[in-house]
Design an enzyme around this catalytic site. Structure first.
Site, PDB file in Angstrom:
ATOM      1  N   LYS A 210       0.847  -1.201   0.000  1.00  0.00           N
ATOM      2  CA  LYS A 210       0.000   0.000   0.000  1.00  0.00           C
ATOM      3  C   LYS A 210       0.880   1.249   0.000  1.00  0.00           C
ATOM      4  CE  LYS A 210      -3.658   2.156   2.713  1.00  0.00           C
ATOM      5  NZ  LYS A 210      -4.662   1.978   3.771  1.00  0.00           N
ATOM      6  N   GLU A 216      10.507  -4.746   4.481  1.00  0.00           N
ATOM      7  CA  GLU A 216      10.534  -6.167   4.110  1.00  0.00           C
ATOM      8  C   GLU A 216      10.222  -6.333   2.623  1.00  0.00           C
ATOM      9  OE1 GLU A 216       8.952  -4.944   6.756  1.00  0.00           O
ATOM     10  OE2 GLU A 216       8.904  -6.355   8.430  1.00  0.00           O
ATOM     11  N   GLY A 270      -5.068  -2.042   4.930  1.00  0.00           N
ATOM     12  CA  GLY A 270      -4.238  -3.164   4.477  1.00  0.00           C
ATOM     13  C   GLY A 270      -4.904  -4.516   4.707  1.00  0.00           C
ATOM     14  N   ARG A 271      -5.374  -4.757   5.931  1.00  0.00           N
ATOM     15  CA  ARG A 271      -5.940  -6.071   6.255  1.00  0.00           C
ATOM     16  C   ARG A 271      -7.335  -6.273   5.669  1.00  0.00           C
ATOM     17  NH1 ARG A 271      -5.044  -2.739  10.189  1.00  0.00           N
ATOM     18  NH2 ARG A 271      -6.609  -2.001  11.665  1.00  0.00           N
ATOM     19  N   GLU A 356      -5.290  -7.103  15.017  1.00  0.00           N
ATOM     20  CA  GLU A 356      -4.756  -5.802  14.583  1.00  0.00           C
ATOM     21  C   GLU A 356      -5.871  -4.748  14.588  1.00  0.00           C
ATOM     22  OE1 GLU A 356      -1.940  -5.944  11.299  1.00  0.00           O
ATOM     23  OE2 GLU A 356      -2.551  -3.945  10.696  1.00  0.00           O
ATOM     24  N   HIS A 387      -5.255 -33.057  17.756  1.00  0.00           N
ATOM     25  CA  HIS A 387      -4.138 -33.824  18.309  1.00  0.00           C
ATOM     26  C   HIS A 387      -3.086 -32.905  18.910  1.00  0.00           C
ATOM     27  CE1 HIS A 387      -5.607 -37.576  16.413  1.00  0.00           C
ATOM     28  NE2 HIS A 387      -6.161 -36.690  15.597  1.00  0.00           N
ATOM     29  N   LYS A 515       7.756  -0.917  12.725  1.00  0.00           N
ATOM     30  CA  LYS A 515       8.453  -0.436  11.523  1.00  0.00           C
ATOM     31  C   LYS A 515       9.519   0.599  11.907  1.00  0.00           C
ATOM     32  CE  LYS A 515       4.678  -1.367   8.178  1.00  0.00           C
ATOM     33  NZ  LYS A 515       3.844  -0.926   7.086  1.00  0.00           N
TER      34      LYS A 515
HETATM   35  C1  G6Q Z   1      -2.669  -3.943   7.740  1.00  0.00           C
HETATM   36  C2  G6Q Z   1      -1.465  -3.403   8.306  1.00  0.00           C
HETATM   37  C3  G6Q Z   1      -0.175  -4.077   7.881  1.00  0.00           C
HETATM   38  C4  G6Q Z   1       0.243  -3.737   6.461  1.00  0.00           C
HETATM   39  C5  G6Q Z   1       1.677  -4.182   6.252  1.00  0.00           C
HETATM   40  C6  G6Q Z   1       2.171  -3.927   4.855  1.00  0.00           C
HETATM   41  O1  G6Q Z   1      -3.772  -3.521   7.948  1.00  0.00           O
HETATM   42  O2  G6Q Z   1      -1.404  -2.051   8.173  1.00  0.00           O
HETATM   43  O3  G6Q Z   1      -0.239  -5.470   8.033  1.00  0.00           O
HETATM   44  O4  G6Q Z   1      -0.605  -4.325   5.538  1.00  0.00           O
HETATM   45  O5  G6Q Z   1       2.508  -3.538   7.175  1.00  0.00           O
HETATM   46  O6  G6Q Z   1       2.077  -2.587   4.521  1.00  0.00           O
HETATM   47  P1  G6Q Z   1       2.221  -2.106   3.037  1.00  0.00           P
HETATM   48  O7  G6Q Z   1       1.136  -2.712   2.242  1.00  0.00           O
HETATM   49  O8  G6Q Z   1       2.161  -0.616   3.083  1.00  0.00           O
HETATM   50  O9  G6Q Z   1       3.563  -2.614   2.563  1.00  0.00           O
END
Ligand code: G6Q
Length: 550
Positions: A210, A216, A270-271, A356, A387, A515
């Site tokens: 996003k 990462e 994001g989620r 989250e 199990h 972050k």
């Molecule tokens: C989701 C969070 C988090 C995010 C990641 C990746 O709701 O904000 O999990 O999706 O940190 O972020 P980017 O998509 O900006 O790389």
């Protein structure tokens, strides 16, 4: 720290529930089932082939009445309408929350700052259709003219967990000859293990981020880019890399042509983003028609959530039950157990969605909350988890309410596997509800021919408290539509919880803290200076690791 000011617990319904809890907490579900033969029919909601049985819960009509009154008191209806109409309900980031617009199949206008967002959503969906079809048909080829058959999504968190979960859930719908991989972790192993398996000539990388600033994802993307250009040259990037982002500038800076970028917007968290272009890997793997069906299923759940009365509203009922256990019984965990191998990543996906979104301690009125918010959510595919952690679910000191998810038909009906699987899940729900008294355990031991001494010693160990709640969700078969319904159902459950707890379910300050912190330690690990700004433990850890890496 956690506030002098109480909030939700001051409301009438909350007080009534607290009072009712005291009188009701010892009531046994076994007795409730005996008293009311209609219980299963009463506590049951069916929507479009999806059935929720919530009769195995520690509830009576009065409990439900009070819980529903709590939802009214918290103005749930108004809050739902506010989300669907694009109001800026993410108050800390001053953003609308419009994942529902991404699957607004009626195409009714939804406005953000006076602009109808539907045309741009539809435009991106069209672009996703063109591109996914071109890849699937081999019209969009790699640098050396070969068909792109390895689809690699590079992303993390919300830009990884949704597509990964859905691509796996819909494995039976994959296009012939296609394979999909997910690189999320910064751990070089994640990247290397995927790159070792694939051929640059047939690989398409989708860099999903996003913000396009997540360390990462950018580090993994750079490594993959180098791997590709070492093999095929700089020109290959245009044929093997696309981006999904809200940040065109950073995409361009990374070296991906904005023409190869799929856009989404700040009003998609994001989620909550698998319905947007973040779902591009899903669309390529299962085809855009199936992606549309995923959106259709989610839309059906949105309509249900928006219009059904709260007592017949699946996400509302699920959320209220969770609140009943979390805030009144004080049970702080919740397990989700899909009895289907293809749904194996659903618990991990829901973990982010729930924890989250609602793992918050400051209310929308800027006060510390005094009640429990998000439960610890965990789970895994049944029967495997029977199990492992089921021991605690049956005999642990604190009950863990469970959701059991069961498709009636398997995509792989071999022998009697599926019937054995279903027999297992139904038996678990029944056993959790009924339990086994010490007397029943003694009787069983007697029948098994055990001595008096053995019976007297073993009977407590062999007893089960029971009265442990579970919800059962049944649908016909995993397909894009049913998956869309299921995931949207949990999104709205999380929304309702957030409304009752009066918290902002749509920010993620805790993720952002991570972050920032990693970036502050990185130069100390890479440079010669020893950490001096940290506590002595962190300094010592930095020192030890640097020594070991020399
Ligand atoms: C989701 C969070 C988090 C995010 C990641 C990746 O709701 O904000 O999990 O999706 O940190 O972020 P980017 O998509 O900006 O790389």
């Amino acid at each position: 720290m956690f506030g002098k000011k109480k909030e939700t617990d001051k409301t009438r319904a909350w007080k009534k529930l607290a009072h009712h809890y005291k009188a009701f907490r010892k009531t046994e579900m076994r007795d409730l089932f005996k008293k009311d033969p209609q219980r299963a029919e009463k506590y049951n909601i069916v929507l479009d082939g999806l059935m929720l049985d919530y009769s195995k819960n520690r509830i009576s009509d009065r409990t439900m009445r009070y819980l529903l009154a709590l939802a009214q008191e918290r103005k749930l209806k108004e809050k739902i309408d506010a989300m669907f109409s694009g109001e800026k309900i993410n108050i800390t980031e001053h953003r609308s929350v419009l994942h529902v617009a991404l699957r607004n199949r009626d195409n009714t206008p939804i406005y953000v700052d006076g602009e109808n967002v539907m045309p741009k959503i539809n435009e991106v969906l069209g672009k996703m259709r063109d591109f996914s079809e071109a890849v699937r048909l081999g019209k969009f080829k790699g640098q050396t003219g070969k068909k792109l058959t390895n689809i690699v999504n590079i992303g993390i968190g919300g830009s990884d967990l949704g597509p990964k979960m859905a691509v796996e859930a819909l494995r039976k719908y994959w296009g012939k000859g296609l394979n999909c991989y997910f690189i999320s972790n910064i751990d070089g192993t994640a990247c290397c293990e995927v790159l070792n398996k694939i051929d640059p000539e047939t690989t398409l990388f989708i860099v999903s981020s996003k913000t396009f600033t997540t360390i990462e994802t950018l580090t993994n993307a750079k490594t993959c880019r180098k791997w590709l250009t070492d093999a095929l040259g700089e020109h290959a990037v245009a044929k093997h890399f696309v981006a999904v982002s809200t940040n065109e500038k950073e995409v361009e800076k990374f070296g991906i042509n904005p023409e190869n970028m799929f856009e989404f917007w700040d009003f998609v968290g994001g989620r909550y983003s698998m319905w947007s272009a973040i779902g591009l890997s899903i669309a390529i793997m299962v085809g855009m028609d199936n992606f549309d069906k995923l959106l259709d299923g989610a839309h059906a759940m949105d309509e249900h959530f928006k219009t059904a009365s709260f007592d017949k509203n699946i996400p509302v009922v699920l959320a209220l039950l969770g609140i009943w256990y979390n805030d009144f019984f004080g049970w702080k965990s919740h397990a989700v157990i899909p009895y289907d191998q293809y749904l194996q990543y659903v618990p991990a996906y829901l973990q982010q969605l729930s924890m989250e979104s609602n793992g918050k301690f400051v209310s929308n009125d800027n006060k510390y909350v005094k009640y429990n918010t998000a439960q610890v959510l965990f789970g895994g595919a049944g029967t495997d988890v029977q199990h492992s952690f089921f021991q605690m679910i049956h005999q642990g000191t604190t009950p863990v309410p469970c959701d059991f998810i069961i498709p009636a038909i398997s995509h792989n009906e071999v022998g009697d596997h599926h019937e054995i699987l279903i027999a297992n899940v139904l038996a678990q729900g029944e056993a959790l509800m009924r339990g086994k008294t010490v007397a029943e355990a003694a009787e069983e031991l007697k029948k098994a021919g055990k001595s008096k001494e053995e019976i007297s010693f073993l009977k407590k160990f062999k007893s089960f408290p029971g009265n442990r709640p579970s919800n059962t969700l049944i649908f016909k078969k995993i397909d894009p539509y049913s998956l869309g319904m299921l995931i949207a159902m949990y999104e709205h459950k999380v929304f309702v919880e957030g409304v009752i707890w009066n918290i902002d379910s749509f920010d993620q300050m805790g993720v952002e803290l991570g972050k920032q912190m990693a970036l502050s330690i990185l130069p100390e690990l890479q440079g010669n200076a020893l950490g001096i700004r940290h506590d002595s433990s962190t300094n010592n850890l930095i020192k030890t690791i640097k020594k070991l890496r020399k």
